[in-house]
Design a protein around this motif. Structure first.
Motif, mmCIF file in Angstrom:
data_model
loop_
_atom_site.group_PDB
_atom_site.id
_atom_site.type_symbol
_atom_site.label_atom_id
_atom_site.label_comp_id
_atom_site.label_asym_id
_atom_site.label_seq_id
_atom_site.Cartn_x
_atom_site.Cartn_y
_atom_site.Cartn_z
ATOM 1 N N ARG A 1 -15.752 -33.864 37.453
ATOM 2 C CA ARG A 1 -15.483 -34.796 36.354
ATOM 3 C C ARG A 1 -14.826 -36.078 36.877
ATOM 4 O O ARG A 1 -15.089 -37.175 36.373
ATOM 5 C CB ARG A 1 -14.585 -34.134 35.314
ATOM 6 C CG ARG A 1 -15.231 -32.976 34.549
ATOM 7 C CD ARG A 1 -16.512 -33.376 33.889
ATOM 8 N NE ARG A 1 -17.043 -32.348 32.986
ATOM 9 C CZ ARG A 1 -18.289 -32.282 32.579
ATOM 10 N NH1 ARG A 1 -19.179 -33.182 33.023
ATOM 11 N NH2 ARG A 1 -18.695 -31.333 31.756
ATOM 12 N N ARG B 1 -21.213 -29.672 42.027
ATOM 13 C CA ARG B 1 -22.078 -28.793 41.235
ATOM 14 C C ARG B 1 -22.594 -27.628 42.082
ATOM 15 O O ARG B 1 -22.694 -26.501 41.595
ATOM 16 C CB ARG B 1 -23.239 -29.585 40.645
ATOM 17 C CG ARG B 1 -22.831 -30.467 39.458
ATOM 18 C CD ARG B 1 -23.982 -31.313 38.966
ATOM 19 N NE ARG B 1 -23.610 -32.040 37.755
ATOM 20 C CZ ARG B 1 -24.121 -31.811 36.550
ATOM 21 N NH1 ARG B 1 -25.037 -30.871 36.397
ATOM 22 N NH2 ARG B 1 -23.736 -32.501 35.501
ATOM 23 N N PRO C 1 -29.052 -27.192 40.053
ATOM 24 C CA PRO C 1 -28.561 -27.898 38.864
ATOM 25 C C PRO C 1 -27.832 -26.960 37.905
ATOM 26 O O PRO C 1 -28.100 -25.750 37.862
ATOM 27 C CB PRO C 1 -29.847 -28.453 38.233
ATOM 28 C CG PRO C 1 -30.931 -27.557 38.724
ATOM 29 C CD PRO C 1 -30.524 -27.143 40.104
ATOM 30 N N GLU D 1 -22.142 -40.179 43.630
ATOM 31 C CA GLU D 1 -23.254 -39.314 43.212
ATOM 32 C C GLU D 1 -23.339 -38.077 44.105
ATOM 33 O O GLU D 1 -23.604 -36.971 43.629
ATOM 34 C CB GLU D 1 -24.559 -40.105 43.257
ATOM 35 C CG GLU D 1 -24.654 -41.189 42.189
ATOM 36 C CD GLU D 1 -25.898 -42.047 42.347
ATOM 37 O OE1 GLU D 1 -26.313 -42.677 41.351
ATOM 38 O OE2 GLU D 1 -26.450 -42.098 43.466
ATOM 39 N N GLU E 1 -17.481 -38.176 38.358
ATOM 40 C CA GLU E 1 -18.256 -38.799 37.279
ATOM 41 C C GLU E 1 -17.533 -40.014 36.719
ATOM 42 O O GLU E 1 -18.153 -41.060 36.456
ATOM 43 C CB GLU E 1 -18.503 -37.782 36.165
ATOM 44 C CG GLU E 1 -19.474 -36.671 36.536
ATOM 45 C CD GLU E 1 -19.582 -35.599 35.468
ATOM 46 O OE1 GLU E 1 -20.498 -34.771 35.554
ATOM 47 O OE2 GLU E 1 -18.728 -35.600 34.535
ATOM 48 N N GLN F 1 -18.281 -35.597 30.073
ATOM 49 C CA GLN F 1 -18.645 -36.179 31.358
ATOM 50 C C GLN F 1 -17.685 -37.322 31.700
ATOM 51 O O GLN F 1 -17.525 -38.270 30.935
ATOM 52 C CB GLN F 1 -20.085 -36.700 31.319
ATOM 53 C CG GLN F 1 -21.115 -35.596 31.191
ATOM 54 C CD GLN F 1 -22.534 -36.121 31.277
ATOM 55 O OE1 GLN F 1 -22.754 -37.254 31.664
ATOM 56 N NE2 GLN F 1 -23.503 -35.286 30.920
ATOM 57 N N PRO G 1 -27.560 -27.316 34.145
ATOM 58 C CA PRO G 1 -27.896 -28.104 32.952
ATOM 59 C C PRO G 1 -26.902 -27.937 31.812
ATOM 60 O O PRO G 1 -26.741 -28.843 30.994
ATOM 61 C CB PRO G 1 -29.290 -27.583 32.566
ATOM 62 C CG PRO G 1 -29.416 -26.248 33.238
ATOM 63 C CD PRO G 1 -28.609 -26.355 34.483
ATOM 64 N N ASP H 1 -24.334 -30.644 31.179
ATOM 65 C CA ASP H 1 -24.755 -31.914 30.593
ATOM 66 C C ASP H 1 -24.856 -31.849 29.086
ATOM 67 O O ASP H 1 -25.133 -32.860 28.432
ATOM 68 C CB ASP H 1 -26.109 -32.339 31.172
ATOM 69 C CG ASP H 1 -26.058 -32.490 32.686
ATOM 70 O OD1 ASP H 1 -25.005 -32.930 33.189
ATOM 71 O OD2 ASP H 1 -27.058 -32.154 33.355
ATOM 72 N N GLU H 2 -24.657 -30.648 28.519
ATOM 73 C CA GLU H 2 -24.794 -30.508 27.072
ATOM 74 C C GLU H 2 -23.688 -31.252 26.325
ATOM 75 O O GLU H 2 -23.921 -31.809 25.255
ATOM 76 C CB GLU H 2 -24.787 -29.036 26.694
ATOM 77 C CG GLU H 2 -25.987 -28.260 27.239
ATOM 78 C CD GLU H 2 -25.887 -26.782 26.958
ATOM 79 O OE1 GLU H 2 -24.872 -26.371 26.345
ATOM 80 O OE2 GLU H 2 -26.802 -26.030 27.348
ATOM 81 N N SER I 1 -16.919 -25.954 28.302
ATOM 82 C CA SER I 1 -17.731 -25.868 29.523
ATOM 83 C C SER I 1 -16.971 -25.144 30.626
ATOM 84 O O SER I 1 -17.523 -24.283 31.320
ATOM 85 C CB SER I 1 -18.133 -27.266 29.991
ATOM 86 O OG SER I 1 -18.991 -27.884 29.060
ATOM 87 N N SER J 1 -21.864 -34.275 26.409
ATOM 88 C CA SER J 1 -21.796 -35.608 27.017
ATOM 89 C C SER J 1 -20.405 -36.217 26.893
ATOM 90 O O SER J 1 -20.014 -37.045 27.719
ATOM 91 C CB SER J 1 -22.830 -36.532 26.364
ATOM 92 O OG SER J 1 -22.618 -36.598 24.952
#
Length: 515
Positions: free
Chosen positions: A188, A250, A263, A243, A191, A274, A265, A268-269, A67, A271
């Protein structure tokens, strides 16, 4: 014919004497201090290791995170600052072309004129005197000979400025890559802290519900209930903050990779990534620290700027001496009047201009250029010292974070065990609820400290690579194809787009710029 022959001889003689011309002004030689050649530090040596892959040019590969690699590739292609830096290289190359035009005649004028003339005597009727057309064409040429190296020094200055612009672009690459990686792991980290906050909130919620039930049944006083509620709500209030940090990170990543805030996306691929913060205990380098510092793009850019300014001293000094210009004129004129001959005029010769009464202004201009060079030399040394400080600071911080990692991991394990024991003795009636609250608070604090320290280690590693100038590599062209096409529709760029894709400034030394 003899006039043309004499002019040709004068031109050839003047050109021949150029080989003996003098180039005024200093020849640039980098004034390096001795300490960078042998610089190192115990912290730097402890925080680095020598291997072949991955090297500092693509240091983000040490994290083995697809990523992150995709984000950096997209930033290389679309980042606004990188695009501007590439265009500045193109601008500097065009400026070099302007300077190189000084090698050729500076005045090249072609003129054509036509006029209708009618003259008459006041004793004669106007209509009885016929008019006539007069035609003329001429070509003027002026070529200032570079006796004192004015144009040569100007080319040297523009040449060094061109390579400085390439080094500046590499410095932007270093900065952008570090910003992308730093922002990515900031996200990260947020998160991971959000996950821990939710886990602790769930844990504290159960304690809150138990104390609430005991209080309402009269088996416990209100103090346990209110303390459990306070701790649960306090942890719950941190969740929106984490959050928000994720969303802001992002947004920052989106701008860095050339997108509007929104966003992402693709993040998020994976997981499994994260909230994952890697621990890399060494920076992988392929050279000694002294060489790395002196090859930092911003350090090389500072040296090229010194070379450019040094050449400007010679440009200013050339004004102290007379300028010699070869002048040539070819003119033809004719008239439609009967009996009027056509004429062809050829003139050639030297012109000498010497601003003897501007001596004070010229001398002070030389002093101005020399003072600017000295400022750049002092600034260069400061840049090298700052680079060494940044590398040493990052290495020290990395070592400290690595040392704390195992300690905080043990502290988290101990805090988790303490909470288990506190819950046990509370249920069996051997202690009050305060010990459970203290154990929950300690576990939450130790878990968060562990994650934050991991993030500090990653941030220090990124800062260490940035401090040694790592991350200058990219496969993207300086000017992307869409921008090239847009600019070509407006302007004839010739071969300049291809010229700037030639070997970069890192292949050249400021002491001997490319010609």
């Amino acid at each position: 014919m003899s006039c043309l022959t004499g002019s040709r001889r004068l031109l050839l003689a003047s050109v021949a004497c150029l080989g003996g011309c003098t180039t005024v002004g200093p020849d640039f030689r980098p004034q390096h201090e001795s300490w960078p050649e042998h610089w190192s530090s115990p912290a730097f040596e402890q925080a680095t290791t020598s291997r072949t892959q991955p090297d500092a040019s693509q240091w983000w590969q040490v994290f083995a995170d697809p990523s992150l690699e995709r984000l950096i590739d997209e930033a290389d292609a679309n980042n606004t600052d990188l695009k501007v830096a590439g265009l500045r290289v193109l601008e500097a190359r065009a400026q070099l072309g302007i300077a190189m035009s000084g090698r050729y005649p500076q005045v090249q004028q072609i003129g054509v004129d036509a006029a209708y003339a009618k003259t008459h005597n006041h004793n004669e009727p106007t209509g009885s005197v016929p008019g006539s057309w007069q035609y003329g064409a001429g070509f003027n040429l002026g070529w200032e000979l570079d006796f004192w190296g004015r144009f040569k020094r100007a080319i040297e200055s523009a040449d060094a400025a061109y390579f400085a612009s390439q080094a500046n672009r590499e410095a932007v690459l270093v900065l952008v890559h570090a910003q992308v990686a730093d922002t990515y792991y900031t996200m990260r980290t947020a998160e991971a802290r959000l996950r821990l906050a939710r886990e602790n909130a769930d844990l504290q919620k159960r304690s809150f519900e138990i104390t609430e039930r005991l209080f309402k049944s009269g088996e416990s006083d209100e103090l346990d209930f209110q303390q459990a509620k306070t701790q649960y709500l306090s942890t719950l209030s941190s969740i929106p903050d984490f959050e928000s940090q994720i969303t802001l990170a992002r947004h920052a990543l989106a701008v860095l990779i050339g997108r509007p805030p929104g966003p992402l996306p693709e993040l998020d691929e994976q997981s499994d990534k994260q909230g994952f913060i890697p621990l890399v205990n060494r920076a992988v380098l392929q050279d000694v620290p002294a060489n790395l510092l002196l090859r930092r793009p911003d350090v090389r850019a500072a040296e090229f700027h010194m070379a450019a300014q040094s050449a400007l001293i010679g440009v200013a000094k050339a004004d102290l001496y007379p300028s010699v210009t070869l002048l040539g004129t070819l003119a033809w004129s004719a008239s439609t009047r009967a009996g009027s001959p056509s004429t062809l005029t050829v003139a050639a010769g030297p012109s000498v201009i010497w601003n003897v009464f501007d001596h004070g202004r010229i001398v002070n201009n030389v002093r101005v250029q020399d003072a600017r060079l000295q400022q750049l030399e002092v600034g260069y040394q400061g840049t090298v010292r700052e680079a060494a400080r940044q590398a040493d600071d990052a290495a020290t911080s990395l070592i400290s974070a690595l040392q704390r990692d195992s300690i905080l991991r043990d502290a988290e394990t101990s805090a988790r065990r303490s909470l288990t024991l506190a819950n046990t003795v509370y249920r069996e009636g051997y202690s009050d609820f305060q010990r459970v609250l203290d154990a929950q608070r300690a576990l939450s604090a130790e878990q968060d400290a562990y994650v934050v320290n991991r993030a500090n280690a990653v941030g220090s590693l990124i800062a260490l690579y940035k401090a040694v100038g790592g991350g200058w590599h990219t496969d993207q062209p300086l000017i992307d194809p869409a921008t090239r096409e847009q600019m070509k529709q407006r302007t004839d760029w010739g071969d300049l787009f291809d010229d700037i894709e030639s070997p970069s400034a890192s292949a050249h030394s400021p002491a001997s710029p490319a010609r």
